[in-house]
Structures are given as structure tokens and as C-alpha cells.
Design a protein around this motif. Sequence first.
Motif, PDB file in Angstrom:
ATOM      1  N   GLU A   1       0.815  -1.059   0.029  1.00 37.77           N
ATOM      2  CA  GLU A   1      -0.064  -0.127   0.008  1.00 37.77           C
ATOM      3  C   GLU A   1       0.808   1.252  -0.029  1.00 37.77           C
ATOM      4  O   GLU A   1       0.562   2.392  -0.452  1.00 37.77           O
ATOM      5  N   SER A   2       2.111   1.200   0.634  1.00 41.70           N
ATOM      6  CA  SER A   2       2.850   2.519   0.617  1.00 41.70           C
ATOM      7  C   SER A   2       3.448   2.676  -0.953  1.00 41.70           C
ATOM      8  O   SER A   2       3.791   3.938  -0.808  1.00 41.70           O
ATOM      9  N   ASP A   3       3.440   1.717  -1.480  1.00 36.51           N
ATOM     10  CA  ASP A   3       4.029   2.007  -2.960  1.00 36.51           C
ATOM     11  C   ASP A   3       3.458   1.115  -3.926  1.00 36.51           C
ATOM     12  O   ASP A   3       4.027   0.249  -4.414  1.00 36.51           O
ATOM     13  N   PRO A   4       2.278   1.576  -4.285  1.00 37.21           N
ATOM     14  CA  PRO A   4       1.407   0.410  -5.061  1.00 37.21           C
ATOM     15  C   PRO A   4       1.865   0.206  -6.453  1.00 37.21           C
ATOM     16  O   PRO A   4       1.821  -1.268  -6.828  1.00 37.21           O
ATOM     17  N   SER A   5       2.683   1.115  -6.915  1.00 41.12           N
ATOM     18  CA  SER A   5       3.141   0.941  -8.303  1.00 41.12           C
ATOM     19  C   SER A   5       4.221  -0.082  -8.379  1.00 41.12           C
ATOM     20  O   SER A   5       4.468  -0.733  -9.585  1.00 41.12           O
ATOM     21  N   ASN A   6       4.853  -0.469  -7.284  1.00 43.29           N
ATOM     22  CA  ASN A   6       5.937  -1.611  -7.261  1.00 43.29           C
ATOM     23  C   ASN A   6       5.669  -2.870  -6.729  1.00 43.29           C
ATOM     24  O   ASN A   6       6.124  -3.720  -6.305  1.00 43.29           O
ATOM     25  N   SER A   7       4.254  -2.919  -6.553  1.00 43.41           N
ATOM     26  CA  SER A   7       3.587  -4.138  -5.552  1.00 43.41           C
ATOM     27  C   SER A   7       3.840  -5.536  -6.476  1.00 43.41           C
ATOM     28  O   SER A   7       4.267  -6.402  -5.642  1.00 43.41           O
ATOM     29  N   GLN A   8       4.259  -5.409  -7.697  1.00 45.79           N
ATOM     30  CA  GLN A   8       4.572  -6.687  -8.615  1.00 45.79           C
ATOM     31  C   GLN A   8       5.725  -7.519  -7.809  1.00 45.79           C
ATOM     32  O   GLN A   8       5.791  -8.531  -7.874  1.00 45.79           O
ATOM     33  N   GLN A   9       6.715  -6.540  -7.384  1.00 44.55           N
ATOM     34  CA  GLN A   9       8.095  -7.132  -6.766  1.00 44.55           C
ATOM     35  C   GLN A   9       7.973  -7.854  -5.468  1.00 44.55           C
ATOM     36  O   GLN A   9       8.621  -8.640  -5.246  1.00 44.55           O
ATOM     37  N   VAL A  10       6.920  -7.378  -4.795  1.00 42.42           N
ATOM     38  CA  VAL A  10       6.560  -8.027  -3.622  1.00 42.42           C
ATOM     39  C   VAL A  10       5.544  -9.198  -3.481  1.00 42.42           C
ATOM     40  O   VAL A  10       5.481  -9.976  -2.531  1.00 42.42           O
ATOM     41  N   GLU A  11       4.610  -9.036  -4.298  1.00 41.46           N
ATOM     42  CA  GLU A  11       3.494  -9.920  -4.140  1.00 41.46           C
ATOM     43  C   GLU A  11       3.861 -11.269  -4.968  1.00 41.46           C
ATOM     44  O   GLU A  11       4.134 -11.145  -6.311  1.00 41.46           O
ATOM     45  N   PRO A  12       3.908 -12.459  -4.473  1.00 40.16           N
ATOM     46  CA  PRO A  12       4.325 -13.370  -5.085  1.00 40.16           C
ATOM     47  C   PRO A  12       3.224 -13.959  -6.187  1.00 40.16           C
ATOM     48  O   PRO A  12       3.335 -14.851  -7.150  1.00 40.16           O
ATOM     49  N   PHE A  13       1.903 -13.605  -6.068  1.00 40.16           N
ATOM     50  CA  PHE A  13       0.811 -14.165  -6.885  1.00 40.16           C
ATOM     51  C   PHE A  13       0.670 -13.604  -8.095  1.00 40.16           C
ATOM     52  O   PHE A  13       1.091 -12.314  -8.304  1.00 40.16           O
ATOM     53  N   GLN A  14       0.027 -14.267  -9.163  1.00 36.51           N
ATOM     54  CA  GLN A  14      -0.175 -13.893 -10.375  1.00 36.51           C
ATOM     55  C   GLN A  14      -1.582 -12.444 -10.190  1.00 36.51           C
ATOM     56  O   GLN A  14      -2.025 -13.050  -9.471  1.00 36.51           O
ATOM     57  N   ALA A  15      -1.269 -11.539 -10.856  1.00 35.56           N
ATOM     58  CA  ALA A  15      -2.054 -10.213 -10.602  1.00 35.56           C
ATOM     59  C   ALA A  15      -3.640 -10.836 -11.314  1.00 35.56           C
ATOM     60  O   ALA A  15      -3.524 -11.408 -12.554  1.00 35.56           O
ATOM     61  N   PHE A  16      -4.681 -10.460 -10.712  1.00 38.72           N
ATOM     62  CA  PHE A  16      -5.807 -10.801 -11.466  1.00 38.72           C
ATOM     63  C   PHE A  16      -6.081  -9.478 -12.345  1.00 38.72           C
ATOM     64  O   PHE A  16      -5.462  -8.626 -12.227  1.00 38.72           O
ATOM     65  N   ASP A  17      -7.100  -9.764 -13.175  1.00 36.25           N
ATOM     66  CA  ASP A  17      -7.347  -8.411 -14.270  1.00 36.25           C
ATOM     67  C   ASP A  17      -7.925  -7.489 -13.238  1.00 36.25           C
ATOM     68  O   ASP A  17      -7.414  -6.309 -13.493  1.00 36.25           O
ATOM     69  N   ILE A  18      -8.861  -7.697 -12.510  1.00 35.10           N
ATOM     70  CA  ILE A  18      -9.492  -6.624 -11.778  1.00 35.10           C
ATOM     71  C   ILE A  18      -9.589  -7.226 -10.265  1.00 35.10           C
ATOM     72  O   ILE A  18      -9.499  -8.340 -10.007  1.00 35.10           O
ATOM     73  N   PRO A  19      -9.824  -6.504  -9.343  1.00 36.21           N
ATOM     74  CA  PRO A  19      -9.974  -6.843  -7.810  1.00 36.21           C
ATOM     75  C   PRO A  19     -11.205  -7.675  -7.862  1.00 36.21           C
ATOM     76  O   PRO A  19     -12.383  -7.448  -8.339  1.00 36.21           O
ATOM     77  N   LYS A  20     -11.086  -9.015  -7.198  1.00 34.43           N
ATOM     78  CA  LYS A  20     -11.951  -9.819  -7.079  1.00 34.43           C
ATOM     79  C   LYS A  20     -13.375  -9.341  -6.316  1.00 34.43           C
ATOM     80  O   LYS A  20     -14.320  -9.675  -6.746  1.00 34.43           O
ATOM     81  N   GLU A  21     -12.833  -8.126  -5.676  1.00 35.13           N
ATOM     82  CA  GLU A  21     -14.145  -7.670  -4.874  1.00 35.13           C
ATOM     83  C   GLU A  21     -14.959  -6.903  -6.040  1.00 35.13           C
ATOM     84  O   GLU A  21     -16.440  -7.168  -5.603  1.00 35.13           O
ATOM     85  N   VAL A  22     -14.483  -6.331  -6.806  1.00 33.70           N
ATOM     86  CA  VAL A  22     -15.438  -5.595  -7.587  1.00 33.70           C
ATOM     87  C   VAL A  22     -16.182  -6.504  -8.436  1.00 33.70           C
ATOM     88  O   VAL A  22     -17.265  -6.520  -8.882  1.00 33.70           O
ATOM     89  N   TRP A  23     -15.407  -7.663  -9.032  1.00 31.58           N
ATOM     90  CA  TRP A  23     -15.898  -8.517  -9.829  1.00 31.58           C
ATOM     91  C   TRP A  23     -17.237  -9.181  -9.003  1.00 31.58           C
ATOM     92  O   TRP A  23     -18.368  -9.283  -9.524  1.00 31.58           O
ATOM     93  N   MET A  24     -16.719  -9.625  -7.757  1.00 31.70           N
ATOM     94  CA  MET A  24     -18.007 -10.399  -7.074  1.00 31.70           C
ATOM     95  C   MET A  24     -19.046  -9.620  -6.968  1.00 31.70           C
ATOM     96  O   MET A  24     -20.269  -9.880  -6.942  1.00 31.70           O
ATOM     97  N   LEU A  25     -19.025  -7.994  -6.757  1.00 28.10           N
ATOM     98  CA  LEU A  25     -20.144  -7.234  -6.321  1.00 28.10           C
ATOM     99  C   LEU A  25     -20.954  -6.999  -7.836  1.00 28.10           C
ATOM    100  O   LEU A  25     -22.135  -7.247  -7.763  1.00 28.10           O
ATOM    101  N   VAL A  26     -20.325  -6.739  -8.704  1.00 26.48           N
ATOM    102  CA  VAL A  26     -20.877  -6.817 -10.226  1.00 26.48           C
ATOM    103  C   VAL A  26     -21.588  -7.791 -10.577  1.00 26.48           C
ATOM    104  O   VAL A  26     -22.623  -7.844 -11.031  1.00 26.48           O
ATOM    105  N   ASP A  27     -20.987  -8.985 -10.394  1.00 29.81           N
ATOM    106  CA  ASP A  27     -21.456 -10.273 -10.785  1.00 29.81           C
ATOM    107  C   ASP A  27     -22.805 -10.502  -9.970  1.00 29.81           C
ATOM    108  O   ASP A  27     -23.668 -10.916 -10.683  1.00 29.81           O
ATOM    109  N   HIS A  28     -22.683 -10.325  -8.784  1.00 30.84           N
ATOM    110  CA  HIS A  28     -24.031 -10.465  -7.916  1.00 30.84           C
ATOM    111  C   HIS A  28     -25.116  -9.402  -8.601  1.00 30.84           C
ATOM    112  O   HIS A  28     -26.326  -9.758  -8.822  1.00 30.84           O
ATOM    113  N   LEU A  29     -24.888  -8.212  -8.673  1.00 28.62           N
ATOM    114  CA  LEU A  29     -25.611  -7.256  -9.443  1.00 28.62           C
ATOM    115  C   LEU A  29     -26.110  -7.854 -10.726  1.00 28.62           C
ATOM    116  O   LEU A  29     -27.290  -7.488 -11.331  1.00 28.62           O
ATOM    117  N   PHE A  30     -25.067  -8.218 -11.559  1.00 27.44           N
ATOM    118  CA  PHE A  30     -25.379  -8.493 -12.811  1.00 27.44           C
ATOM    119  C   PHE A  30     -26.615  -9.811 -12.810  1.00 27.44           C
ATOM    120  O   PHE A  30     -27.213  -9.888 -13.638  1.00 27.44           O
TER     121      PHE A  30
END
Lengths: 200, 924
Positions: free
Chosen positions: B731-760
Amino acid sequence: MAKKTYDLLFKLLLIGDSGVGKTCILFRFSDDAFNTTFISTIGIDFKIKTVELQGKKIKLQIWDTAGQERFHTITTSYYRGAMGIMLVYDITQPKTFDNITKWLRNIDEHANEDVERMLLGNKCDMEDKRMIPKERGESIAREHGIKFLETSAKSNVNVEKAFMTLAEDILRKTPQKDSNPDSSSVSVHKETSSRKSGCC
Amino acid sequence: CVEGILVQDWVRSSRLLALIDCEEDKALFIYTCNKTPVICADDITLEAALPIKGDFICNIESESSMALPGADVPVRITTNETDVLFELPFGSKTSHFFSQIKQAIGNFLQQTSQGRPLSFQWVERYRLCIEESQQSGTNDLFGFDKFQPASTAQPHTVEKTPPPAQQDPDDLAFEDNFADLRVSQIDSGSEGPPGLSPGMRESQGSSYGSRESFTTSSTEENLVDVGSGSVTGVMKTMGSAVRPVGVRDGIVKLHMSKRESEFTVLKPFRIFIGTWNVNGKSCAEDLGPWLACDAEPPDIYAVGFQELDLSKEAFLFNDSPREEEWLRGVYKALHPRANYKKIKLIRLVGMMLIVFAKHELASYITDVAAETVGTGIMGKMGNKGGVGVRLVFHNTTFVFINSHLAAHVEEYERRNQDYNDICSRMLFKDFGSPLHISQHDAIFWLGDLNYRISELSADEVKGFIRKDMLRDVYEYDQLNRQMRIQKAFIGFTEGEINFLPTYKYDSGTDSWDSSEKNRAPAWCDRILYRGESIRQLKYRGHMALKISDHKPVSSIFDVQVKTIDEKRYKKVYEDVIRQLDRLENEFLPQVSLSKLEFVFSNVMYKEEQQQSLSVTNSGQVPVQFEFINKLDENKYCKPWLEAEPSMCFIMPGDKVEVKFIVLVDKMSASSLNAGEKLEDILILHLDGGKDFFISISGNYIPSSFGASIEALVRMHGPIREIPIELLFQMESDPSNSQQVEPFQAFDIPKEVWMLVDHLFRNGTKVAHLFDQGGLHKNFFVDHACIHLNLHRFIAGSIHSVAEALLEFIAALREPVIPYVYYQKCLDCSNNFVLCKQVLSQIPRSHRNVFKYLTAFARELLLYKEESKLHEKTLATLLGELFLRPPPGKEVLQVPPNRRQAAIQQIARKKASFVYNFIVNEYDE
């Protein structure tokens, strides 16, 4: 023919590490009393005391500050209003003496440029637990060009003298309103030359 | 208006002074303040209404305290019924207020001189109201009867506003109850309100104003002269705590005079009093037989003359060569066995009074003053009247009055009147409050008082005198009779007269008046005294001096004078000062706090927590506390914290609960997610007293609300399961998060997907999906789902899910359109091609969210009929969410009158930017 009064208000500030006895020094000076129970000052408190110096009635408003580390940022903001700052350490606690430099730097950064400073080594009644020789206090004071006294709020040693000395130093710098500036400047000069660094 | 504090016996209480203007006449209203600052009408009570008319006097009290720059200015307000002292703050506001009052007085005088006396009936009504409310006991702060001891009270005024309020007398509809009246007036709105409300409003505004403007309201700061440009809460603390010493001078004097006997010793001193009407003659005789006829030299001489100069010049210009001549004559004739120094000479036309003291005593004489009062032609001129000298000898006050009262046998009542006039008009100034003759320890009254012998003819009088029956003649003496029936010289003593009447002789002889008038002899020339420790030794006439038609009179007194024992004086003085210091310290505001540290644990997003602090006024004076800003901060606490109330007034012994409310919302969540600690220190400041530091701490449970898109796309599991250090790092340097995050990035935050999906799946055909807020309770349930476990079924109504989505987007640490592209997007909002270009530049994850949500919007619009959604509404809604101005640029730099238009224009641009993408298909 009516006598003119030269009333002045001096604001003094007590700073230094937690537990060195700032509140006790103030209590001794204002109420001439001593209390052994330790209650940490959480905030900024003050007392007033009227003294007479060179025929002038001077009201001292003495601010006592919280010494705890976590409040340092806040307490430095109170330095601006002070005309004199009393920096206190505890002769039985080396840490409080080591921090003197830090406190002095704080004064430089936050207080008025012409603030009068004074260094006090408190608890000089506890000779058996002394960790900081008087010479070290004298030497650091000399180094920074400020006056030094060893005090004891408990045994009432030098407390009054310390405040009076600091008040005198401020008074000397205060513009004189006397109708006869010659006489006052002479007396000021005399005092300056006869003054030496204080001692316990 | 002036807001003030009246101090009585060390208890300060506020007063608000308002100059009320009713057409032509003005009045000063004094209100008690039940609360400071005064906020509403109930906070004040009318205490006194003083019409500004002939008896209204408003003066700056003492010269000496003016010498101190920044000291409060003591102002005394005197009317026939009232005498109060106020302490006004030094500065232009005070002088303006002062000049307004002066102007009002001048106006009154002008009106009356034009024969249009002002009735002040409207003021009388107010005064009736005051009486009623006091009788009914509603005004329990300070009764009006207590509101007068100017000699002991030291009022202190803090704030004021200058302009006098306008008032329409026709609107003064008075009810029976004063309280009702007050409220109705204040409530009656701003257009032509009756009574005192305009003035009140003035004062409220200013009392806030001057709380902010530190330099004007704080007296001490002028002394310290910090020269601080920025005004901060902390500086206010240092500035406003203690009044300057000058204020206490009066109290010190009072205490010292109360304990006078402890440091004074009575010692006798010899006083010579002489009086002679010299009938305009020049000094051609040796005065020795009159002034130096005793063996012992007196310590003090007071020698008075009348008819020193009868010339027109003396009368019209008060200029006489005789003054110098007689002064030399007297000086030469003073007792040869001592050296004398002239202390004071005062002359009014023919009346002259000279005071001498032995050289060695002169240094013990202080506070010398002289005054004249003319009671002659038109009651003003100096052909008759009196001159006086007052002085302090050691610690005893003396006054000498030399008077020449009205002539002619039958005019004894006129003489009484002259005496009374001199008593009331002879005021010695320059000593704090003006001193009357009666306010002295030793009073000597000498002169040609002109009282004659009544009822006896000239021959009868002379007959008695020949037979040495002075006592019988004295029975017919007018002064003797007038004093006996208490018509004049009440309280004075005159010694027994054993000398011949001193009037009227043929000049140069000892024989009675031989002119046609054949005046009866009379004791015109007299010496009277008043005071406890005065002993008269001699009272006599001096027949040897012959140049005048009067004979001189003299008297010798022994006065027990209070001399100061320096040692004891110093001791008492120090004791008094110590006591006052102690009192002042005791009367500083004091409160006790139930707790100084507050811990809020497991604080969650949008979940309010409260704790309370009780503040008890443990001191002896009313206390006002306030949380003040720390240096360089513009609020007293962090954005996630609130104190309720943040300012309050407490009476001694009373208690107030302060609630600390912690609530993390979208404004504060992102910095807490980025590792900022839930920590703050509040400064609780007592007005005029100490400060407390209150520590607030706690821990925040990170939430995906307020997180950044970059971090969210890299979190596969719930945010709580991410190690806190890693989260802070991301959070303190979001643009560099690739280097510290081990996982493969999602396309969009799952929370957004989940909420939109529910609404959809559930909400595309629901009407007003985004217009209607979901139930608050459900909203929180949704939250918990999002925080804790994404795979759980989302409970709650479809509307609250929609709301959660909006909240989630709004709380994103950086908006969907990153700050740096904000302005670009607004600039190109009317051109779809340019918009697409900008969009292609923003980070991928942001672009994905944008695309996803606009696609969802397009989807929703397919069901326009059911969903009742409109492109423009949706575009406006999403525009506000996607495009947030960069921090620090929220406030538009445009003049206030154009601000509204500018805001609307920006909103339109935001909407049209989004609009492009919801009406057009978009793909890279």
C-alpha cells in the motif's frame, strides 16, 4: 510625584526528561513545599509567582511541561511563547544528562532566538546516588554559554536562586522604560561584570 | 459591544457591554454571561441598563497602567447609582468603543443644550424588567446590588465589537416576563429586529472572531512580542493564561491598607495653620509675629490668604504679581529655627495656599496635588471658592483647604452652599479614582469663611467684647449655629475662640470699622479640623498685623502621623503578594479527567466505536475547555476521530461527558491501510489555564475498502490473510507491488468482480438500482462479507450491494482514473477519440476496472425499461466515482460568486467523459 510601577510579565518554561523533578522544582518555588509522590505531568501546567527585582514587580508565569518522550513534538510547540527556559536533568540519571544536547537543539529549533536558557542539575541532595559530577554540568553549560546550578527541590537548594537568576537575565534584556536611561545602563553594566557562573 | 469579565473577590465573571442606540439617545447595557463564548441569547442576562445622560461618566482609570503597552485599560463607568470598573483589552477596538461612548455623551449634552431633553423611557422599561427578574430570582449569578464595589473589584474585559447597534423603539413590545422578551427579540429574525438582538449578533460574531485572532485578544503576547505570524491553538495557551500584574495593583493597595497597623508606628508632628484676608494689600509688614511666634518650629506650615489681589487682571486672567511677593514674605517669616521647603503653592484669583515642610521631612511627602474650585459669580468664578492641597506624609493623608466663602451678613445659607460645592467639586485626580476631601485622614479647613454675628447690632457686639464676654457673642456666631444644626462643616471641629473678632478694622489700626457702614465685628477668619489623631494646641488671632481690615488667625496642631517601619512593611508586603499569588494560583481553572489514555481495539472500516471521558470542574471558577489544534495542524484531531463536544463550559463542581468517536471512512481508510497507526494526542485546553494531553490509540483491521487497485488485484485471498507488513509495503508504494507480491495478478480486484457479478445476476432489472440506499444494517453485513470471506453468499438487499459497490469504488486509494490523468480526462471529455487515447495510458489494472464497470453500465442500459436508468444519470454517477481531483486540489481557485458554476461545469465534464464509454462500445 506619583510612583511609577514597572510591572512586567515573564514567561518561563521548564523542560527536561520525565522524572527529573520539573514539577517539584516549580512546586518548591511557588508553594515552598515538596511532595514525594510522583505523578507524571501529562500536559502543560503553570503557576504564577510575583517577585521583586531591581525595584520592579515582576510576575513570573512558569510553565511546567510533560517530559515523556511521546509528548515531545507537542511540547516543543509551547517553546515559542517563553522568554526563559529552564532545562533540568537528574544528577542520578545519566540518561537525562545525555539528553541535554537534544533538548538544547530543540530549544534552538523551536524557541525564540533571544530566549534565556539555564541548566539545572536537580536532586543534588542525593549525593550517594550521584552519577553526574558537577563538573560535567558546568562544562556542558560553559560549552553552550548558559548558566548552571545544581538544585534540590526536596532540600530547597538553589531553587529560588535559579528562578531569580533567570528572571534577572531576562530583565537585563528587557527595554528599560526608566526616564533616566543613564543610571539604569550603569547598573546593568555593573551587574553583568560582577556576575559569575553560578554553582551549588 | 464589549464582552468582559468582572472579577469580584477573585472570582472572574464575564460581562458583555453593549452600546444600544435608540434613535438619538444611547444607553449602555451590561449583561452577565452565563457561558463563554456567548452563542445564543440564553447565554446572557441583562444586568444593568445605564442611560447615557448627564450623570454618566466614563473615564480611563489610571495613567500608570497605560504606561504598560498591552496592559488592559481600566475604565470606570459612573452614574448616580452605579460605579463599576471594567478592564478593557488594549487596542484599537477599545479606543473605538471608548470614543463611541464619548460621542454619545457629547450627543446628550448637545441635545439638552438645544432644549430637547431625552427621556430615556425605553431604557426605563428595561430597568423595570431587570428589577422584576431579580426579584423573581431568575438572575442568580450576581445580584445587581453586588455589582458595584469598584474599589475592590477588578473586572476584566476580554473582547469587544465596536459599532453600536441600531434599534427601533416602536418595536419594543414588552411582555411581563423579561425572559420571554429576550427570546422573542432574538428569534425575530434579521429584518428590523427590536431590542438588543442586533447588538448581540455583533458580539457573537466578534467573540468568535477574536478567539481566532490571537494577537488582539491576548494581552500578554504584546509583552512577549513573539511576532508570530501564524496563529495556532498552542500559542493561544501560552498567550492567554495570566493577566498582567498591573491589574492587581489596586488589590495589593487595598490589602496593604487593611493591614496598615501592622507596619506603621504613630509619631506626633506639629502642624501650623494660618489664614489671613489681606484686603488686596501688598506685603509690607513682617509676618514673623504671625508665623513664628512659638518657641518650637512646626514641621509643616499651611498658610492661606484671601483677597491677595483685588485687581481686574487677577480676576480675569488669574495672573498676579502679588503671588510672588507674598510667597517671599511668608518664606522669610517662617520659623527661624528650621529650614523649610515649599511643597506646593496654589492660587485662584485672590485665594492662595502655600504648604511648607521642614527640609528633612520633604522626602516623606508624596502624592502631592492641588485643586481649585470657584463658587463666585455664576457659581463658577474664582472671586469666591476654595483652593486645596492634598499630600501623603509618611502614611497619613492630609488635605488643606483655604476658602473664601460668600460675603454679607444675611448670606449664611449661601456660605453653606459654597462649602458644600467645594466639598463635592474639589477632586484630586491622578491617584486612581479621584479623591474627595473627606477621603483624607487629616483635614484642615481655613480661610475667610465670612460667617458673621446674627441678631446683635454692631454696638451690642462691641459692648460684649468690651466686657470680655466673647463666649456670649459666640452664641450668635453664624458658623457656630450652622454647625450645631448640621447645615455646614459636618464632622469638623473648631477650637474654642479666645481671641477678638478678626473683622472689621480700620486698616493700619486695631480699631473697629469706622466707616458709614459701621459693620459689626465678626469672626470671619477661622480654622477647622477633622480627623482622629489631631490635637489642637493653640487657636489665636494676631493683632500685631495691621495692614488689612482683617487680622490673621493661626492654629497649632499635633497630628499623630502613621510612619512606616520599613522592615515590617516589607514583611507585610511580601506576605500580601504571597497570599495573592496563592489565591491566583488557586483560582486558576482546574478540571479532573477520568482517563488520559484511550485504546480502541480492532477498529473496522465504517464501524463506529465510542468511549467517554468525564471532565469534572474541580476548581473554584467556571471553566471553559476546548480541544485545540497542535502546531501546524488545522484540526484538533485526526480525520478518523471526533470529540463530542469539542468545546464546553462547566460550572464548578459540575461534570461533562466527552465522547470520543472513532470512525474510519473512505477519507481515512487508505492511509491506515498503508501503515499509518491509529494514534493521536489531543490537547484539551482550559481557557486561561493548563492543557492536558489525551492519548488515543488502537489498531485498525485493514479492509479492502481504501486499498489500492494495484494491491487488490494481487490478493487472491481475503485481505486479512495477507501479512500486515506485506500489506503496508504494497500500500505504501502500489506501483511497485509486483516485486513483493508472489501471486499472479487478477485483471480486476475480485471484490469488484464479485459485487458486479452479484448485481449482474440479480439486479439488472431492478428499478433505481443506484438511487436508493440499501438498509444500513445490510450494508454492514456486506462489508463483513467483503472483508472476511469473499466466497460466502452475499446477504442483504440488492440495493445495499449496489451501494457497497459505489462505496468500494469511492474508497479506492487512488481513483479508477489515477490522479495524474484527472485533468487530461476533463480536458478531452467532449472528444471520444482523445478520451480513448488518455484511457490507453492509464495503468492496466485501472483500465480494466474502468472497462469492466462501463461494460456493466452498458449492460444495465439494455434493461432501461425495467431498471429505469438513464445514460446521463449513470454517467454522472460514475463520473464522480472515477474522477476524483488530486488531494489538495479539491477546493477550486475561483471567486466565490463563480464557484457554483465552476463546480457544475466540472461535474458535466466528468459525466461526459464517462458518457462516451457507456454509449459507445469500447475495446482496445
